[in-house]
Design an enzyme around this catalytic site. Structure first.
Site, PDB file in Angstrom:
ATOM      1  N   GLU A  49      -2.928  11.191  -3.838  1.00 30.98           N
ATOM      2  CA  GLU A  49      -3.832  10.797  -4.916  1.00 30.98           C
ATOM      3  C   GLU A  49      -4.600  11.964  -5.491  1.00 30.98           C
ATOM      4  OE1 GLU A  49      -3.611   9.193  -2.008  1.00 30.98           O
ATOM      5  OE2 GLU A  49      -2.880   7.198  -2.546  1.00 30.98           O
ATOM      6  N   HIS A  67     -10.680  -2.259   1.175  1.00 31.36           N
ATOM      7  CA  HIS A  67      -9.904  -2.526  -0.048  1.00 31.36           C
ATOM      8  C   HIS A  67     -10.663  -3.408  -1.034  1.00 31.36           C
ATOM      9  CE1 HIS A  67      -6.485  -0.614   1.714  1.00 31.36           C
ATOM     10  NE2 HIS A  67      -5.566  -1.230   1.036  1.00 31.36           N
TER      11      HIS A  67
HETATM   12  C1  TPP Z   1      -4.542   6.617   0.531  1.00 28.29           C
HETATM   13  C2  TPP Z   1      -3.830   5.355   0.218  1.00 28.29           C
HETATM   14  N1  TPP Z   1      -2.994   5.303  -0.811  1.00 28.29           N
HETATM   15  C3  TPP Z   1      -2.355   4.164  -1.124  1.00 28.29           C
HETATM   16  C4  TPP Z   1      -2.557   3.031  -0.384  1.00 28.29           C
HETATM   17  C5  TPP Z   1      -1.798   1.744  -0.710  1.00 28.29           C
HETATM   18  N2  TPP Z   1      -0.707   1.603   0.287  1.00 28.29           N
HETATM   19  C6  TPP Z   1      -0.857   0.901   1.404  1.00 28.29           C
HETATM   20  S1  TPP Z   1       0.439   1.030   2.442  1.00 28.29           S
HETATM   21  C7  TPP Z   1       1.244   2.054   1.364  1.00 28.29           C
HETATM   22  C8  TPP Z   1       2.571   2.632   1.734  1.00 28.29           C
HETATM   23  C9  TPP Z   1       2.486   3.424   2.987  1.00 28.29           C
HETATM   24  O1  TPP Z   1       3.720   3.971   3.295  1.00 28.29           O
HETATM   25  P1  TPP Z   1       4.006   4.585   4.711  1.00 28.29           P
HETATM   26  O2  TPP Z   1       2.958   5.599   5.033  1.00 28.29           O
HETATM   27  O3  TPP Z   1       5.391   5.048   4.727  1.00 28.29           O
HETATM   28  O4  TPP Z   1       3.806   3.378   5.730  1.00 28.29           O
HETATM   29  P2  TPP Z   1       4.632   2.030   5.768  1.00 28.29           P
HETATM   30  O5  TPP Z   1       3.966   1.084   4.846  1.00 28.29           O
HETATM   31  O6  TPP Z   1       6.021   2.335   5.404  1.00 28.29           O
HETATM   32  O7  TPP Z   1       4.487   1.570   7.181  1.00 28.29           O
HETATM   33  C10 TPP Z   1       0.496   2.246   0.223  1.00 28.29           C
HETATM   34  C11 TPP Z   1       0.929   3.047  -0.932  1.00 28.29           C
HETATM   35  C12 TPP Z   1      -3.467   3.111   0.679  1.00 28.29           C
HETATM   36  N3  TPP Z   1      -3.752   2.065   1.439  1.00 28.29           N
HETATM   37  N4  TPP Z   1      -4.083   4.272   0.972  1.00 28.29           N
END
Ligand code: TPP
Ligand code: TPP
Ligand code: MG
Ligand code: MG
Lengths: 323, 315, 315, 323
Positions: free
Chosen positions: A57, A127
């Protein structure tokens, strides 16, 4: 034709992109349109103008600033409101400051959109923030539309504006649908409020999804002979001081309902402006989130810390009694 | 251990399946990020830890919390926002914590917990304990600067922390190849952290890899990084059950299921023993569901309890 | 080119020496971060760029701005807060910018500019131009997550950007070895970015390394990373002239001076030519000082001019 | 014995470290004590308790949270106020929220100190912020001491408090010296203001270095028969509402001088509280930085956007005339 608030935002993006090739979108999962904000835009404008970003971000917010310095008009979607905390430096200390610091050599027309700000049922502490007052405090232009028409019109104006603008689309408003002729959708100027319902006994200032609540309370109270004026500033910063004081000159009573925290929030600013400029028949009131509010997960607790209709009714009665 | 690992993956799987049902029935509000498919990672990592160790978890955290030994009834009650929940209903799915078990909390901000775990592990060592911290995060988190900064602190200060990257191929809908330039382990190695790729579908392999990292950490040799390659069999979040997002094919998902950690570990357990474990897990989860559903809702008047740890100065 | 590079390093050196005098005399308020010792980096990098390219700079930015061709009189006027300054006196030392020359600004936040430069370079390419961006930062910035995130974006999207790390051994008082686990180039390589260590005291070596990065970038092959090893001969900031901070020995500083970029490049220029350049530089700086000192102070009534680019909506 | 404000902060750190082995310091260049805040502490307490960090503000802020969860009491020095923007998520969304989100399972006693907040002469746009109102808005305990005794006492209390606390030490206050007996230095409770000078015509609320300005204006105006009461809340959040309203009940007139931006800043909160609870003889006034203020570099311009004595005098006359 029924148009939802979310669809109005989507339409605004599509129109802005069609109008100006400098407009492009970036954010997380916007190609598949996980939030629906960007639905259909990848197909219509191609992957060059709809960029899926890694979870970076801070860098992509500055990236947008850099692209803006080079003549583009980036629009960033942030999936959750607290991501704005993560990029606070990049917006408040970088994007916002370039124009003055460079002595007017450049401009940074970036728009930041949060589709689903405030409490999203069951998303809990990290959130559920509604940090529009923070951006107002640092002087970044900030809007919180309440209706589909304003969602369309303010987002279009935000994109056309030459400064950074944050657009909060409260989750409580995304589902609102209004009967609208698409042809009537027009840009809504930043900084101009509207009287959402005229009245004479008390001015209720409300933003975003709380405008609905204010209107329904006004309806309800009209049944008991109380005439409530609902003033929707639409833009948090710059505040429509004239619109506000004009309303207050009529009603001489004020309640603000505001989904940010009480201390130094939007409602505090409205009370301060009113105290400096207006005369009252009774002390004004604020209906806000409590100070330091962290939204607890359990639904009833989450609801208990959000400003609601009951609190608003109580506050209206209080300002009317005190006179 | 073979049996224990099987029990853990089975427990997580069935917990998640039941939780999804409770999302559908409305008992769980707000949905969850299912851990189905990734169970071997939590099971293997937590099996390598001691009771005095600590972990941090993620938005997709039920598996970690269960593998670390939290009471399923209290986790489920937490997801249902009940007073008997791990966090008294205040945290929900994305913040489940049990400090009594060294679970310093799931974290809803991707990439945030790595530096928290690093600080906790450092503090324990400073206090003379031999605690190790394990911190879970996804492939998407590898692009968050604050996590990369944490790698640096941990490496510089030889902090006893195991960085566990669950590479399930996607950050929500973003494929890892479009999001991570270079390689995941290469990024950790660039900070001088030994980094290994492990088959994240096999609990025993994860356990073995973690165990050697834990040994290193306890010996004062600093952090280890594990990339556990895995696959998310279900939705990113249960909202995806309603909104179909097209970012991966059904063939791909089927291929994922062909390496099911529950089956991989289950095949190592004798049929009768496996049936016994399954029955025990089912009974435990029946009881957990009963307990959670029967637990009181917190009192809205106490919505802001715990807001401050030193509330006496508030007015 | 030999002569030009000499002129640039000499110009920067003498500019800085004079600026320090103006700090002492009070004409420059707030002090500066002197670039003395690092001149070869700015000179070499900027010599490899075309007029249509862009750069971003740092808190220690005068060298970059001068090497890029900014008018010394207007830079000096900026440091003195005058209306004729590059930023009309609004920015000062840490924000000097000249958009007409593609100088998108010095940035006072360590690690911030890398992602700004990446966005600008990407945008230029999207607009069909063959612009390359060069972005300067220190060794300390290598620990800022937002810069590491920028490496990822640049690598993924093959952005034509040259990442120029000026490794002068310290972040303020923090030695690079205590601050950077692993190696500086290793970090960039972990993102798939070709990375090279260059003798940052020699302008010609810096130029050559930059030129090949620029060629790659213009050919659509994405970013290049250069670690320019250098040494800061003077204080972190002129405040250090008053408060002596003990983080490096006088022997170390003397050793640094033994590889003076002005001497290294000067030795390549014939004595007479060198004298001519020196005289020209001196005359230029005399004129610059005269011009800056004679320039008007901005009107305090206009303190908030330029605050908004679209001020019409403000009330 | 003369004690400077900066030295008082340094003494508070030393005393807190001597009292409690759980207290440790981290930050940039704190071993050599570049800002002087930590002078002598490396020698006294060793490198284990005085940690120089790489430039990784986000990670080391969360690192402190983690250490606090494990029983430590970290104190972070931030070299410049805008670094608080960079770690806003880590403070507002992590450290602040752990207690409630975990249902009271833990506490996060971290103290964040900025020695030299607000404008530092000649440091320009990105180094001159005074963002205390932002932390108050999100509910993080926030103090801005005005005197050496309060600098000592509030920093000690901040470190002992079980919640995150931000301590702003305005650059305009660091050099203040008072004649003090070291034996009289005691903790000052959070959330309790003080009447810095009693008066009867108007209450001037001031924070940090502006308390000095308010006192000197009060002196000056006493010569023309105006009696100014100076109220120093000391803690921005939680605000000492009782102390404030007690003062206002006496004077019935209010001016706030505040070095943050006007919109939704500290002064807005004071006016809002006053409007809700007090009766006035004239409309209250705010003397603040302008909205969206970015401090221009040139000295006269920098000064022009900061609230100063002249503006305060004008505002006091205005509230007195209007009655
Ligand atoms: C800093 C941040 N950016 C975006 C989000 C929204 N978000 C929640 S889970 C996610 C994907 C996370 O991907 P990954 O780290 O690969 O974990 P996975 O969901 O695959 O277990 C996103 C974009 C967030 N919670 N925090
Ligand atoms: C994000 C951030 N952290 C801290 C500072 C304060 N600061 C300014 S320069 C500096 C040291 C930078 O070191 P390096 O990147 O090596 O550059 P150098 O000063 O050596 O040129 C620090 C800590 C800052 N301006 N921004
Ligand atoms: Mg993933
Ligand atoms: Mg350096």
């Amino acid at each position: 034709m029924k148009l939802s608030y979310l669809k109005a935002l989507n339409r605004a993006l599509g129109d802005a992109m069609a109008d100006d090739p400098a407009v492009f979108l970036l954010g997380e999962d916007i190609r598949v349109a996980a939030s629906s904000l960007t639905a259909g835009l990848l197909g219509r404008f191609g992957p060059d103008r709809v960029l899926d970003t890694p979870l970076s971000e801070q860098a992509f917010t500055n990236f947008a600033t850099g692209a803006a310095l080079a003549g583009m008009r980036p629009v960033i979607e942030f999936q959750i409101p607290s991501l704005l905390f993560l990029v606070f430096e990049q917006i408040a200390n970088q994007a916002h400051k370039f124009s003055l610091m460079t002595g007017g050599q450049c401009k940074v027309p970036v728009t930041y959109v949060v589709p689903g700000s405030g409490s999203r049922t069951g998303w809990a502490g990290q959130h559920s923030d509604h940090p529009y007052s923070l951006f107002a405090h640092v002087g970044v232009k900030t809007v919180v539309p309440a209706t589909p028409a304003d969602a369309y019109g303010l987002l279009v104006s935000a994109i056309r504006d030459d400064d950074p603008v944050v657009v909060f689309a409260p989750s409580g408003a995304l589902g609102i649908r209004d009967d609208l002729d698409f042809g009537t959708l027009v840009p809504v100027p930043l900084g101009v409020g509207r009287v959402a319902r005229p009245g004479s006994d008390v001015t209720v200032v409300a933003l975003g999804h709380l405008v609905q609540d204010a209107l329904s309370v006004a309806d309800e109270l009209s049944g008991v002979g109380i005439s409530v004026e609902v003033f929707d500033p639409r833009t948090v910063y710059p505040l429509d001081v004239d619109g506000l004081t004009t309303s207050l000159a009529r009603t001489r009573r004020l309640v603000v309902i505001d989904d940010s925290n009480r201390t130094s929030g939007f409602a505090a600013e409205v009370l301060a402006v009113a105290a400096e400029r207006c005369e009252f028949d009774s002390p004004p009131r604020r209906v806000t989130r409590p100070d330091g509010a962290v939204l607890p997960f359990a639904l009833a607790l989450d609801r208990a810390v959000q400003p609601g209709r009951d609190h608003l009714v109580t506050a209206i009665h209080a300002v009317l009694e005190k006179s | 251990m073979t049996r224990d690992l099987y029990r853990t993956v089975r427990l997580i799987r069935r917990f998640e399946e039941r939780a999804i049902e409770f999302v559908r029935s409305g008992e769980i509000v707000g949905g969850i990020h299912p851990y189905i498919g990734q169970e071997a990672v939590a099971a293997g990592v937590c099996a390598a830890l001691r009771p005095s160790d600590v972990i941090t978890s993620t938005h997709r955290g039920h598996g970690h919390v269960l593998a670390r030994g939290a009471d399923p009834a209290r986790l489920l009650a937490e997801l249902m926002g009940r007073e008997s929940g791990l966090n008294k209903g205040r945290g929900g799915s994305m913040h489940a914590a049990d400090f009594g078990l060294g679970i310093l909390g799931a974290n809803a901000i991707v990439g945030a917990a790595g530096s928290i775990a690093t600080g906790a592990a450092w503090a324990h060592r400073r206090q003379g304990r031999d605690t190790v911290a394990a911190t879970f995060f996804g492939d998407g988190a590898m692009n968050e600067g604050m996590l990369l900064e944490a790698f640096n602190l941990a490496a510089l200060w030889r902090v006893p922390v195991i960085f566990v990257c669950e590479n399930n191929g996607y950050a929500t809908t973003m494929p890892v190849a479009s999001a991570v330039a270079g390689s995941i382990t290469g990024r950790a190695r660039a900070f001088g952290i030994p980094a290994f790729t492990v088959d994240g579908q096999d609990p025993e392999k994860v356990l073995a890899a973690t165990a050697s990292g834990v040994d290193r950490a306890r010996a004062g040799k600093g952090p280890t990084f594990l990339e556990c390659t895995t696959y998310r069999f279900d939705a990113h979040h249960t909202f995806e059950h309603r909104t179909r997002l097209t970012y991966r094919s059904t063939e791909e998902v089927s291929a994922g299921w062909s390496r099911d950690p529950v089956e991989i570990q289950g095949a190592r357990v004798a049929a009768a023993e496996r049936a016994a474990v399954d029955a025990e897990v089912e009974a435990l989860l029946d009881a957990a569901a009963g307990s959670a559903l029967g637990s009181a809702h917190p009192d809205p008047a106490a919505a802001l309890e715990y807001l401050y740890a030193s509330p006496e100065v508030m007015r």
